[in-house]
Design an enzyme around this catalytic site. Structure first.
Site: not given
Lengths: 229, 85
Positions: A86, A203, A205
């Site tokens: 990002c 993302h 994560e």
């Protein structure tokens, strides 16, 4: 394998990345403040998402000149691995470590939702655990993820197998209705020519454990771990 | 010598400007039929000190190339004037 997560003023996915690496894929990881001039000895550098320097001037434009970035550039030039997620992707673009630039989302809206992304290249350090064309469910949260590059750069990206992920439908179809931000050629993530740097807007994560609604993003960290161990 | 520079950056013509288009549509829908095109950019007012005008201009070019504009998507222009200190 050891990892470092760079922290800029305004980073807000740093603890998520730290957690995914340390507790999910069980990799030793440490934070590195952006004012540091030297990286610890690590195999992987993660530039996390957020709003470094408040997105002032252009996303990633000021973070790109933080003191730590010279070491990050050296780390990458020596062939070691980095991933920018990002805002991290935006910083890598501004630093010239990946080609292209980011524009405001086509709709001008900040988009925060789960997206489907199709694995375009599974022969990289970052995608080795995926099947060719494998579809992952990974969330996005950004206002400037509209990837832009000129025609020559786009051709070069394809010629050198640098398009890692594209936005798609759940069954892998491409089309404007599946592209959340207007990015060129539905690009969600790219690698550099040497294939040791990945930038992606979604993302991983935030999709590394079932409790988060998807654990597909974990495969990206597991691919890196598998490639570097 | 003291100078003041007015620097403009804007998206290249070849790059779609969603903010500019949306704002143009807003103007047209407000009744400004005269509005035919609109691009949004950024404006910087920079005060700087340099030995000569040429050196000041050279310095601004370097600043623009390194930080103030992104050559992948943007172009820049500037005007410069000497100011009394």
């Amino acid at each position: 394998m050891k990892a470092a997560v760079i922290v800029f003023p305004g980073s807000n996915c740093d603890t998520d990345c730290f957690h995914a690496l340390k507790d999910v894929v069980k990799v030793p990881v440490e934070y590195v403040w952006h004012k540091e001039r030297h990286l610890p000895r690590v195999d992987l550098v993660v530039i996390p998402g957020g709003f470094s320097y408040g997105d002032y001037l252009r996303t990633g434009a000021i973070a790109r000149f933080s003191p730590i970035m010279e070491s990050v550039i050296k780390h990458v030039q020596s062939g070691r691995v980095a991933i920018g997620i990002c805002n991290g992707f935006q910083i890598l673009l501004e630093a010239g470590l990946l080609p292209g630039a980011m524009l405001r989302n086509k709709t001008l809206e900040f988009v925060c939702k789960h997206t489907w992304i199709r694995t375009e290249e599974n022969l990289t350090i970052f995608t080795g655990q995926m099947d060719p064309g494998e579809i992952l469910c990974v969330p996005i949260a950004h206002g400037e993820g509209n990837y832009y590059c000129d025609d020559d750069t786009l051709k070069s990206l394809h010629d050198h197998s640098q398009v890692a992920f594209r936005y798609s439908s759940q069954d892998g179809k491409l089309g404007g209705e599946f592209n959340p931000n207007g990015s060129r050629d539905h690009i969600a993530g790219i690698v550099n020519k040497k294939k040791n740097v990945l930038g992606m807007m979604p993302h991983p994560e935030r999709s590394s454990e079932d409790i988060l609604g998807s654990s597909d993003g974990r495969k990206i960290f597991e691919s890196i771990l598998n490639a570097l161990e | 010598m003291q100078f003041k520079a007015r620097i403009h950056t804007s998206l290249k013509k070849s790059v779609l400007d969603p903010q500019g288009q949306t704002t143009l549509h807003a103007l047209v829908s407000m009744g400004f039929k005269e509005a035919k095109g609109l691009r949004i950019g950024k404006y910087f007012e920079l005060e700087l000190e340099a030995e000569t005008r040429a050196k000041a201009e050279e310095c601004i070019h370097v600043m623009c190339d390194k930080l103030l504009h992104n050559p992948v998507i943007e172009e820049y222009s500037f005007e410069i004037q000497e100011v009394s200190s």
